[in-house]
Design an enzyme around this catalytic site. Structure first.
Site, PDB file in Angstrom:
ATOM      1  N   SER A  38       0.816  -1.212   0.000  1.00  0.00           N
ATOM      2  CA  SER A  38       0.000   0.000   0.000  1.00  0.00           C
ATOM      3  C   SER A  38       0.848   1.261   0.000  1.00  0.00           C
ATOM      4  CB  SER A  38      -0.938  -0.001   1.209  1.00  0.00           C
ATOM      5  OG  SER A  38      -1.770  -1.138   1.200  1.00  0.00           O
TER       6      SER A  38
ATOM      7  N   HIS B  81       0.815   4.707   4.620  1.00  0.00           N
ATOM      8  CA  HIS B  81       0.090   5.312   3.492  1.00  0.00           C
ATOM      9  C   HIS B  81       0.510   6.762   3.293  1.00  0.00           C
ATOM     10  CE1 HIS B  81      -3.493   2.292   3.500  1.00  0.00           C
ATOM     11  NE2 HIS B  81      -2.317   1.696   3.424  1.00  0.00           N
TER      12      HIS B  81
END
Length: 372
Positions: A264, A322
């Site tokens: 991610s 993230h």
């Protein structure tokens, strides 16, 4: 006598009923027989209670979902010192520099090989026309499918294949300990640097793998066409390591230790780079294709959500990773491309001189031997 008979009759009825008053009365009167009965009853309860406890634990274990592999290997008292992050910091800086250096040399070699192999390809195509064609050749069909893909799709296919291989390795019981050690990133672990890279190719859940690979496949072609496959891979891997380091810092600062895995962070860098380069591009959610929005607004919403998750302590995603990946992609498009990639000529020149000297020495030896 009538009064005494009445008392004995009441005492007999209470003993037959076995109520609390009779037991307390016997204990106050120091009857040893009652104490032995209590001890026997207590012994029976002690003998019966372990079996009952084991059966209740077994039933609770059957009802509980199976734990994840790394939950049983989590450290008891994780350290809180920031001194352990010095080695990951050095690894992040060194790995980023080496990655872009290798990408610059790789691009130089690729361009050189394309020029040198141009006439060889023309000759191969001419011989292929003269050669009789085979029907149903599986290898030829694979080559045709591979050539039909864009350069970005071919680049991402290798990344997806690596993620699938690691996903299959999670299903092998004999590899569980090694997978937890090297393919999950945790600042409390004894191994810190290698998982920063390997965890970006690691997925334990099939849904997690499919979601990440779908986003990577959707946005990679645009970024590869803008940067090239070599620069794209350098950005992807360096952003993955950088996002893991940001996760290390946030976990150490807050004390919320735990393993993280998944691509991610690196994918967020790709998404942020595309949205920064083309902020007016129209995007849509796969489940709601009727609602469109600009790439710039989507990037702002993603950064705001991850910032809120980091501040509020949400634990469902690794919001620090993230956010670190998104900031890496934004920084590279705005500043990193000029600072890193545009200044690669010195390194490429040094590499070219080394290859020329090596080729000249080998060529001189061959010519000298021929002249002799």
């Amino acid at each position: 006598m009538a009064w005494r008979g009445c008392v004995f009759r009441l005492a007999r009825e209470e003993l037959l009923r076995g109520n609390r008053w009779s037991q307390s009365f016997q204990q106050r009167c120091c009857f040893r027989r009652a104490a032995k009965k209590a001890e026997q009853k207590k012994g029976v309860e002690e003998e019966m209670s372990p079996a009952h406890t084991e059966s209740s634990e077994a039933s609770a274990h059957r009802r509980a979902p199976p734990p994840l592999p790394w939950e049983s290997h989590s450290p008891q008292s994780p350290p809180r010192g920031f001194g352990r992050l010095l080695k990951p910091l050095v690894f992040t800086v060194g790995f980023t520099g080496c990655t872009f250096g290798v990408a610059a040399i790789w691009q130089y070699e690729a361009l050189k090989s394309r020029v040198q192999s141009y006439f060889d390809e023309v000759r191969a195509d001419w011989l292929e026309k003269l050669r009789p064609q085979k029907q149903g050749d599986f290898r030829k069909e694979i080559n045709q499918w591979w050539n039909s893909l864009s350069e970005g799709q071919r680049t991402v296919t290798g990344i997806i294949a690596a993620n699938v291989v690691v996903f299959c390795c999670w299903r092998i019981p004999s590899l569980q300990r090694s997978m937890i050690k090297y393919f999950t990133a945790n600042p409390a672990s004894s191994t810190l640097c290698a998982p920063m890279l390997f965890s970006t190719f690691s997925h334990y859940s099939l849904l997690h793998l499919l979601a990440n690979m779908y986003v990577l496949w959707s946005f990679s072609s645009s970024l590869v066409s803008m940067l090239g496959p070599e620069q794209f891979l350098a950005l992807y891997m360096s952003a993955g390591v950088t996002s893991t380091f940001v996760s290390y810092v946030c976990k150490t600062a807050t004390g919320r230790f735990g393993p993280s895995l998944g691509a991610s962070g690196a994918i967020m860098a790709v998404l942020a780079a595309v949205c920064t380069k083309m902020p007016e591009a129209k995007l849509a959610i796969i489940f709601l294709p009727m609602y469109t929005f600009t790439a710039g607004n989507a990037l702002k919403a993603i950064v705001a959500m991850d910032t809120a998750g980091l501040v509020l302590g949400w634990r469902f995603f690794d919001h620090a990773a993230h956010l670190g990946g998104a900031l890496s992609g934004i920084w590279y498009i705005l500043f990193g491309h000029e600072l890193i990639w545009k200044n690669r000529e010195a390194l490429v020149k040094v590499w070219h001189e080394l290859r020329t000297r090596g080729g000249g020495a080998r060529g001189g030896g061959a010519n000298g031997g021929g002249s002799i």
